[in-house]
Design an enzyme around this catalytic site. Structure first.
Site, PDB file in Angstrom:
ATOM      1  CG  ASP A 284     -13.745   6.710   2.458  1.00  0.00           C
ATOM      2  OD1 ASP A 284     -14.265   5.576   2.437  1.00  0.00           O
ATOM      3  OD2 ASP A 284     -13.410   7.272   3.517  1.00  0.00           O
ATOM      4  N   GLY A 285     -16.303   5.935   0.486  1.00  0.00           N
ATOM      5  CA  GLY A 285     -17.765   6.078   0.582  1.00  0.00           C
ATOM      6  C   GLY A 285     -18.549   5.093  -0.264  1.00  0.00           C
ATOM      7  CG  ASN A 286     -16.665   2.739  -3.279  1.00  0.00           C
ATOM      8  OD1 ASN A 286     -16.828   3.900  -3.640  1.00  0.00           O
ATOM      9  ND2 ASN A 286     -15.669   1.983  -3.734  1.00  0.00           N
ATOM     10  N   GLY A 287     -19.230   1.925   0.358  1.00  0.00           N
ATOM     11  CA  GLY A 287     -20.124   1.141   1.210  1.00  0.00           C
ATOM     12  C   GLY A 287     -21.346   1.952   1.601  1.00  0.00           C
ATOM     13  NE  ARG A 288     -19.142   6.173   4.488  1.00  0.00           N
ATOM     14  CZ  ARG A 288     -18.200   7.114   4.566  1.00  0.00           C
ATOM     15  NH1 ARG A 288     -18.503   8.301   5.064  1.00  0.00           N
ATOM     16  NH2 ARG A 288     -16.976   6.849   4.164  1.00  0.00           N
TER      17      ARG A 288
ATOM     18  CB  THR B 180      -1.325  -2.758   4.104  1.00  0.00           C
ATOM     19  OG1 THR B 180      -1.293  -1.572   4.899  1.00  0.00           O
ATOM     20  CG2 THR B 180      -0.315  -2.623   2.992  1.00  0.00           C
ATOM     21  CD  GLU B 181      -3.582   0.101   7.055  1.00  0.00           C
ATOM     22  OE1 GLU B 181      -3.855   0.495   5.899  1.00  0.00           O
ATOM     23  OE2 GLU B 181      -2.482   0.326   7.596  1.00  0.00           O
ATOM     24  CG  ASN B 182      -8.891  -1.506   2.388  1.00  0.00           C
ATOM     25  OD1 ASN B 182      -8.626  -0.832   1.401  1.00  0.00           O
ATOM     26  ND2 ASN B 182      -9.506  -0.967   3.432  1.00  0.00           N
TER      27      ASN B 182
ATOM     28  NE  ARG C 115     -12.667  -2.127   3.769  1.00  0.00           N
ATOM     29  CZ  ARG C 115     -13.306  -1.115   3.220  1.00  0.00           C
ATOM     30  NH1 ARG C 115     -14.208  -1.327   2.293  1.00  0.00           N
ATOM     31  NH2 ARG C 115     -13.044   0.120   3.578  1.00  0.00           N
TER      32      ARG C 115
ATOM     33  CB  SER D 115      -6.615   6.568   5.776  1.00  0.00           C
ATOM     34  OG  SER D 115      -7.756   7.079   6.387  1.00  0.00           O
TER      35      SER D 115
HETATM   36  C1  FPP Z   1     -13.585   2.861  -0.021  1.00  0.00           C
HETATM   37  O1  FPP Z   1     -14.961   2.818   0.232  1.00  0.00           O
HETATM   38  C2  FPP Z   1     -13.261   2.179  -1.262  1.00  0.00           C
HETATM   39  C3  FPP Z   1     -12.418   1.105  -1.378  1.00  0.00           C
HETATM   40  C4  FPP Z   1     -11.731   0.483  -0.233  1.00  0.00           C
HETATM   41  C5  FPP Z   1     -12.171   0.457  -2.667  1.00  0.00           C
HETATM   42  C6  FPP Z   1     -12.031   1.346  -3.867  1.00  0.00           C
HETATM   43  C7  FPP Z   1     -12.248   0.508  -5.055  1.00  0.00           C
HETATM   44  C8  FPP Z   1     -12.933   0.839  -6.157  1.00  0.00           C
HETATM   45  C9  FPP Z   1     -13.496   2.153  -6.433  1.00  0.00           C
HETATM   46  C10 FPP Z   1     -13.185  -0.192  -7.186  1.00  0.00           C
HETATM   47  C11 FPP Z   1     -12.195  -0.475  -8.228  1.00  0.00           C
HETATM   48  C12 FPP Z   1     -11.037   0.414  -8.385  1.00  0.00           C
HETATM   49  C13 FPP Z   1     -10.243   0.448  -9.467  1.00  0.00           C
HETATM   50  C14 FPP Z   1      -9.057   1.319  -9.430  1.00  0.00           C
HETATM   51  C15 FPP Z   1     -10.514  -0.317 -10.682  1.00  0.00           C
HETATM   52  P1  FPP Z   1     -15.473   2.087   1.538  1.00  0.00           P
HETATM   53  O2  FPP Z   1     -15.806   0.687   1.198  1.00  0.00           O
HETATM   54  O3  FPP Z   1     -14.475   2.251   2.639  1.00  0.00           O
HETATM   55  O4  FPP Z   1     -16.763   2.904   1.837  1.00  0.00           O
HETATM   56  P2  FPP Z   1     -17.437   3.200   3.267  1.00  0.00           P
HETATM   57  O5  FPP Z   1     -16.450   4.017   4.051  1.00  0.00           O
HETATM   58  O6  FPP Z   1     -18.667   3.957   2.916  1.00  0.00           O
HETATM   59  O7  FPP Z   1     -17.727   1.866   3.894  1.00  0.00           O
END
Ligand code: FPP
Length: 235
Positions: free
Chosen positions: A15-19, A61-63, A66, A190
């Site tokens: 979690d946290g890719n977007g941030r 399944t909720e993603n 987006r 979650s």
């Molecule tokens: C959550 O961060 C991350 C995800 C929903 C996707 C995870 C996917 C990857 C790391 C990429 C590829 C994965 C593999 C296994 C090849 P978020 O987008 O909810 O972050 P946020 O809460 O900061 O918005």
């Protein structure tokens, strides 16, 4: 010699890719790109530490709710990662498994998953499980549906118990996670492996997934090694 107190199965809610992307002044998808670097680093470190199963919650399944561009960007990234990381899997003797509702995925992605799963099927150092279009409630419902179908066909009887129900879950054959890590400071499950996490140890860290690499993984394993697991019993 095998290390002491190393979990057999580690699962991660990445979690946290977007941030992370926002913090670096970039579009959200860059956070996911950078997140794949953490996926590779964690796979290699898990192998180094003798972990046998590493499962990653990649898409729930909720993603699907987006924005379309992010969903298709994530699906493209998944496809590209499977192709690009094939050498990493072979070099580290990693078996790939993808678990989730595959009916929602594109034919191209399903074909690639089947191909990598079959080509890595005999790798025995570690199993990497990508949870894709997965949710804990979906898993329990699909298990109940399959059990009901078997009952109707006369293939099973009414004497259902925990172990037999386990056999209908999408994760059957995989030991329950010993350690569940969630990054980015969120402290919730979650709708992840709801059944399988009954006795799992949880580890929460504020570190955002793209920054979660070997050092952070090592800290989580250190914390796990100090846990006293009693499974409802006394010691
Ligand atoms: C959550 O961060 C991350 C995800 C929903 C996707 C995870 C996917 C990857 C790391 C990429 C590829 C994965 C593999 C296994 C090849 P978020 O987008 O909810 O972050 P946020 O809460 O900061 O918005």
């Amino acid at each position: 010699m095998a290390e002491k107190n190393i979990p057999t199965h580690v699962s991660i809610i990445m979690d946290g890719n977007g941030r992370w992307a926002k913090l670096h002044g970039k579009e959200r998808i860059y956070g996911h790109y950078e997140g794949t670097e953490s996926v590779r680093a964690c796979c290699e470190y898990a192998v180094e530490r003798g972990i046998k199963y590493l499962s990653l919650f990649a898409f729930s399944t909720e993603n699907w709710s987006r924005p379309d561009a992010e969903v298709s960007g994530l699906m493209d990234l998944m496809l590209r990662s499977l192709i690009d990381e094939f050498d990493t899997f072979q070099r580290n003797h990693i078996r790939l498994r993808v678990i989730g509702d595959k009916s929602g995925l594109s034919a191209k992605l399903i074909h690639c998953i089947n191909d990598v799963e079959s080509k890595t099927a005999s790798n025995d150092q570690m199993t990497l499980i990508i949870m894709l279009n997965y949710s804990g409630k979906w898993d329990i419902v699909q298990a109940a549906q399959h059990y009901a179908a078997d009952l109707k066909e006369g293939l099973t009887d009414i004497s259902l118990d925990f172990n037999r129900f386990d056999g209908y879950l999408s994760t059957t054959g995989i030991p329950d996670p010993d350690l569940l890590i969630r990054t980015s400071g969120e402290q919730r499950i979650s709708n992840y492996m709801l059944w399988q996490c009954a006795y799992t140890e949880f580890y929460f860290t504020d570190v955002l997934w793209p920054d979660f690499r070997k050092e952070q993984f090592a800290k989580a394993l250190e914390a796990y090694a100090c846990r006293d697991r009693r499974y409802g019993n006394v010691k």
